[in-house]
Scaffold this motif. Sequence first.
Motif, PDB file in Angstrom:
ATOM      1  N   CYS A 155       4.803   0.872   3.822  1.00  0.00           N
ATOM      2  CA  CYS A 155       6.085   0.229   4.139  1.00  0.00           C
ATOM      3  C   CYS A 155       7.226   0.946   3.412  1.00  0.00           C
ATOM      4  O   CYS A 155       8.307   1.118   3.970  1.00  0.00           O
ATOM      5  N   CYS A 187       2.211  -7.770   5.496  1.00  0.00           N
ATOM      6  CA  CYS A 187       1.764  -8.288   4.190  1.00  0.00           C
ATOM      7  C   CYS A 187       2.786  -9.256   3.618  1.00  0.00           C
ATOM      8  O   CYS A 187       2.430 -10.315   3.094  1.00  0.00           O
ATOM      9  N   CYS A 204       0.838  -1.207   0.000  1.00  0.00           N
ATOM     10  CA  CYS A 204       0.000   0.000   0.000  1.00  0.00           C
ATOM     11  C   CYS A 204       0.870   1.253   0.000  1.00  0.00           C
ATOM     12  O   CYS A 204       0.359   2.362  -0.018  1.00  0.00           O
TER      13      CYS A 204
HETATM   14  S1  SF4 Z   1       2.160  -4.322   5.966  1.00  0.00           S
HETATM   15 FE1  SF4 Z   1       0.896  -4.158   4.111  1.00  0.00          FE
HETATM   16  S2  SF4 Z   1      -0.889  -2.906   4.649  1.00  0.00           S
HETATM   17 FE2  SF4 Z   1       0.645  -2.663   6.265  1.00  0.00          FE
HETATM   18  S3  SF4 Z   1       1.785  -0.844   5.660  1.00  0.00           S
HETATM   19 FE3  SF4 Z   1       2.928  -2.574   4.795  1.00  0.00          FE
HETATM   20  S4  SF4 Z   1       2.101  -2.874   2.734  1.00  0.00           S
HETATM   21 FE4  SF4 Z   1       0.665  -1.518   3.833  1.00  0.00          FE
END
Ligand code: SF4
Length: 175
Positions: free
Chosen positions: A60, A124, A57
């Motif tokens: 990260c 994720c 998204c």
């Molecule tokens: S873990 Fe997934 S949803 Fe959470 S910030 Fe990182 S990419 Fe985005």
Amino acid sequence: MIKEILKNIISKTHVIPFPEGFRISPEEAAKGMNFQERIDKVFGRSLRIRQVDAGSCNACEWECTALTNPIYDIQRFGIDFVASPRHADALLVTGPISRQMELALKKTYLATPEPRLVIACGDCAIDGGIYKDSYAVTNGVANVIPVDCYIPGCPPTPVGIILGLQQLLDKLTGE
Ligand code: SF4
């Protein structure tokens, strides 16, 4: 304009205080010195990372970008990001690995010289996170390529990523 910016910097009128808990403590900084020594030993003075966004998204990526700012300054440890997997020691993968990115990730992995390391960064990348079990994702990096290190968080903080890299070094040096 320049005068205005300088005035703001000097008066600190618009400075948002940095949250205390997010500072690297002196203990962590000391660990960091050791961290650098081990990077010197294991990687010959530098660890080069290719970041791969495999359906993230983008939050990260923001945290990874923050690693190179003057607060976290990851280059002080001899670590930096590179643009090509051919110049990288490690891949740092974010996102749930969307089906569209599956082949690209495999190709990027094969383009990275051996011995290559893979870091799954963020919830994720670990198991699909908030996208888990969606038809469009593979539920994490390990379902596509081998993973050496997992860094949890949604998103992980820059300090969390640094500590995750330390754990990777612990694993490599058997500490
Ligand atoms: S873990 Fe997934 S949803 Fe959470 S910030 Fe990182 S990419 Fe985005």
